[in-house]
Design an enzyme around this catalytic site. Structure first.
Site, PDB file in Angstrom:
ATOM      1  N   ILE A 187     -31.167  11.052   5.956  1.00  0.00           N
ATOM      2  CA  ILE A 187     -31.011  11.086   4.507  1.00  0.00           C
ATOM      3  C   ILE A 187     -29.691  11.743   4.130  1.00  0.00           C
ATOM      4  O   ILE A 187     -29.199  12.618   4.842  1.00  0.00           O
ATOM      5  CB  ILE A 187     -32.221  11.803   3.840  1.00  0.00           C
ATOM      6  N   CYS A 188     -29.127  11.270   3.025  1.00  0.00           N
ATOM      7  CA  CYS A 188     -27.937  11.861   2.401  1.00  0.00           C
ATOM      8  C   CYS A 188     -26.718  11.766   3.328  1.00  0.00           C
ATOM      9  O   CYS A 188     -26.251  10.682   3.617  1.00  0.00           O
ATOM     10  CB  CYS A 188     -28.263  13.297   1.992  1.00  0.00           C
TER      11      CYS A 188
END
Length: 182
Positions: free
Chosen positions: A106-107
């Protein structure tokens, strides 16, 4: 069957991106280990400042992908920048892809995947600032809340955590994906 999950992180990880998936997986009854470069604890980053410390369960020297059913890579700016320079961490990541096991990032977490050379031809998303890096590494980048590509789960930012956690758990329950590859 018991599921054991590795969260690979080091100092400077985005706190919500480790804490939220960890809690969601533990609620499902999965055993979750925080794996890092060194023993002791690692410090989170939240709201532009250093935050809480989290205990490291295993060091990268103590584990292999064989010990786990899946891998989770939280973001943060500092965390992936440090991990992508650690060859043992990159080998650990690559081994999950070779074994067709679920991997979730994620991210800024996908920066580690670029350095592990596992994104070429894969459909994924990330924080928008690393889109060009992923495209240049051969990924098919899309701007969506959560993307699943044969056991490979990605999301953009902490706002996407509910969808990220749901898909992560679904993929772990499904197990190995023969088309999951580097």
């Amino acid at each position: 069957m018991e599921k054991r999950i590795a969260i690979l992180a080091t100092n400077g990880f985005e706190e919500s991106e480790l804490k939220s998936p960890k809690e969601a997986m533990e609620k499902e009854g999965f055993t979750v280990d925080i794996v890092s470069e060194e023993s002791g604890s690692i410090k989170a980053w939240a709201d532009g400042n250093w935050s809480n410390e989290y205990s490291v369960d295993k060091t990268i020297d103590q584990v292999s992908a064989d010990h786990y059913n899946a891998l989770v890579l939280p973001g943060g700016v500092i965390n992936p920048d440090k991990l992508r320079r650690n060859e043992k961490a990159l080998v650990f990541v690559r081994d999950f892809f070779k074994a067709h096991k679920p991997v979730a990032a994620i991210c800024h977490g996908p920066q580690v995947l670029i350095s592990a050379d596992v994104v070429k031809g894969r459909k994924l998303t990330s924080f928008s600032s690393i889109k060009d890096d992923l495209v240049n590494a051969g990924a098919n980048w899309v701007d969506e809340e959560v993307v699943v590509d044969e056991g490979f789960v990605t999301s953009r930012n902490p706002n996407d955590l509910p969808a990220f956690n749901d898909k992560l758990i679904e993929e772990i329950k499904e197990g190995k994906h023969e088309l999951q590859h580097a």
